[in-house]
Design an enzyme around this catalytic site. Structure first.
Site, PDB file in Angstrom:
ATOM      1  N   HIS A   4     -26.080 -66.536  52.394  1.00 55.36           N
ATOM      2  CA  HIS A   4     -27.457 -66.095  52.221  1.00 55.36           C
ATOM      3  C   HIS A   4     -28.401 -67.279  52.447  1.00 55.36           C
ATOM      4  CE1 HIS A   4     -26.005 -67.229  48.106  1.00 55.36           C
ATOM      5  NE2 HIS A   4     -26.993 -68.079  48.296  1.00 55.36           N
TER       6      HIS A   4
HETATM    7  C1  T46 Z   1     -26.380 -70.566  46.313  1.00 60.59           C
HETATM    8  C2  T46 Z   1     -24.935 -70.839  46.098  1.00 60.59           C
HETATM    9  C3  T46 Z   1     -24.573 -72.272  46.265  1.00 60.59           C
HETATM   10  C4  T46 Z   1     -27.166 -64.992  38.041  1.00 60.59           C
HETATM   11  O1  T46 Z   1     -27.223 -64.060  37.239  1.00 60.59           O
HETATM   12  N1  T46 Z   1     -27.884 -66.135  37.826  1.00 60.59           N
HETATM   13  C5  T46 Z   1     -27.848 -67.193  38.668  1.00 60.59           C
HETATM   14  O2  T46 Z   1     -28.530 -68.205  38.406  1.00 60.59           O
HETATM   15  C6  T46 Z   1     -27.018 -67.115  39.838  1.00 60.59           C
HETATM   16  C7  T46 Z   1     -26.951 -68.279  40.807  1.00 60.59           C
HETATM   17  C8  T46 Z   1     -26.303 -65.975  40.040  1.00 60.59           C
HETATM   18  N2  T46 Z   1     -26.365 -64.933  39.161  1.00 60.59           N
HETATM   19  C9  T46 Z   1     -25.557 -63.730  39.406  1.00 60.59           C
HETATM   20  C10 T46 Z   1     -25.918 -62.926  40.624  1.00 60.59           C
HETATM   21  C11 T46 Z   1     -24.609 -62.323  41.054  1.00 60.59           C
HETATM   22  O3  T46 Z   1     -24.391 -61.140  40.335  1.00 60.59           O
HETATM   23  O4  T46 Z   1     -24.206 -64.158  39.610  1.00 60.59           O
HETATM   24  C12 T46 Z   1     -23.567 -63.340  40.581  1.00 60.59           C
HETATM   25  C13 T46 Z   1     -23.015 -64.198  41.723  1.00 60.59           C
HETATM   26  O5  T46 Z   1     -24.124 -64.744  42.469  1.00 60.59           O
HETATM   27  P1  T46 Z   1     -24.026 -65.063  44.022  1.00 60.59           P
HETATM   28  O6  T46 Z   1     -23.236 -64.012  44.700  1.00 60.59           O
HETATM   29  O7  T46 Z   1     -25.418 -65.291  44.524  1.00 60.59           O
HETATM   30  O8  T46 Z   1     -23.184 -66.428  43.992  1.00 60.59           O
HETATM   31  P2  T46 Z   1     -22.888 -67.440  45.184  1.00 60.59           P
HETATM   32  O9  T46 Z   1     -21.936 -68.444  44.671  1.00 60.59           O
HETATM   33  O10 T46 Z   1     -22.511 -66.727  46.424  1.00 60.59           O
HETATM   34  O11 T46 Z   1     -24.300 -68.162  45.461  1.00 60.59           O
HETATM   35  C14 T46 Z   1     -24.799 -69.052  44.490  1.00 60.59           C
HETATM   36  C15 T46 Z   1     -26.316 -68.930  44.423  1.00 60.59           C
HETATM   37  O12 T46 Z   1     -26.656 -67.569  44.141  1.00 60.59           O
HETATM   38  C16 T46 Z   1     -26.967 -69.371  45.681  1.00 60.59           C
HETATM   39  O13 T46 Z   1     -28.360 -69.518  45.476  1.00 60.59           O
HETATM   40  O14 T46 Z   1     -27.021 -71.225  47.138  1.00 60.59           O
HETATM   41  O15 T46 Z   1     -24.456 -70.386  44.825  1.00 60.59           O
END
Ligand code: T46
Length: 140
Positions: free
Chosen positions: A53
């Protein structure tokens, strides 16, 4: 994509070395934004990928606290792979950059220091949408 072109940048984190071990600190002047959130990725299974993303406003600073992983960055024109593997060095990612995190080593920990609280509306999670967003931005 040039590293250090202000949209992605490797930043050194000050290190205090002692015989007892090392200490590194991320303070207000280590990163070019006010820190509003800290989170970390850990227990990432072998072969798993994170990210996939871009962000509209969020700035983030990624550090491999332990182990290593690759960050594949794309600014809509070019892509670049950066391996993070040092707890005294981090990667600053400004808005409008697509990122994918992969090749996590066993036991690796990715610390993320962020400029904003979590806002799902700030995410662009579809690559085609990102390409039209970034193309539009580059024209204007
Ligand atoms: C990025 C990479 C390096 C939350 O509730 N709070 C938070 O602060 C974050 C980061 C995520 N979440 C929830 C949202 C989703 O339900 O945790 C779940 C997993 O999030 P996501 O799929 O976005 O995780 P990554 O590891 O793919 O991405 C994250 C960050 O979202 C993103 O900004 O740059 O780590």
């Amino acid at each position: 994509m040039e590293i250090n072109n202000n949209r992605i940048q490797i930043i050194s984190i000050p290190k205090i070395e002692e015989r007892r071990g090392n200490l590194s600190v991320i303070e207000h002047d280590t990163v070019p934004f006010d820190i509003k959130r800290v989170y970390y990725l850990y227990d990432v299974p072998s072969g798993a990928e994170r990210g996939g993303h871009a962000h509209k406003k969020l700035q983030q600073f990624l550090v491999a606290l332990s182990g290593s992983f690759d960050v594949v960055l794309n600014d809509g024109r070019e892509s670049k792979n950066i391996t993070l593997n040092k707890p005294f060095e981090g990667l600053l990612i400004k808005p409008g950059i697509w990122r994918e995190l992969q090749n996590f080593s066993s036991g690796s920990v990715c610390l993320v220091v962020a400029s904003e609280v979590y806002i799902e509306d700030d995410y662009i999670r579809d690559f085609e949408e990102f390409m039209s967003y970034t193309t539009h931005k580059q024209k204007n």
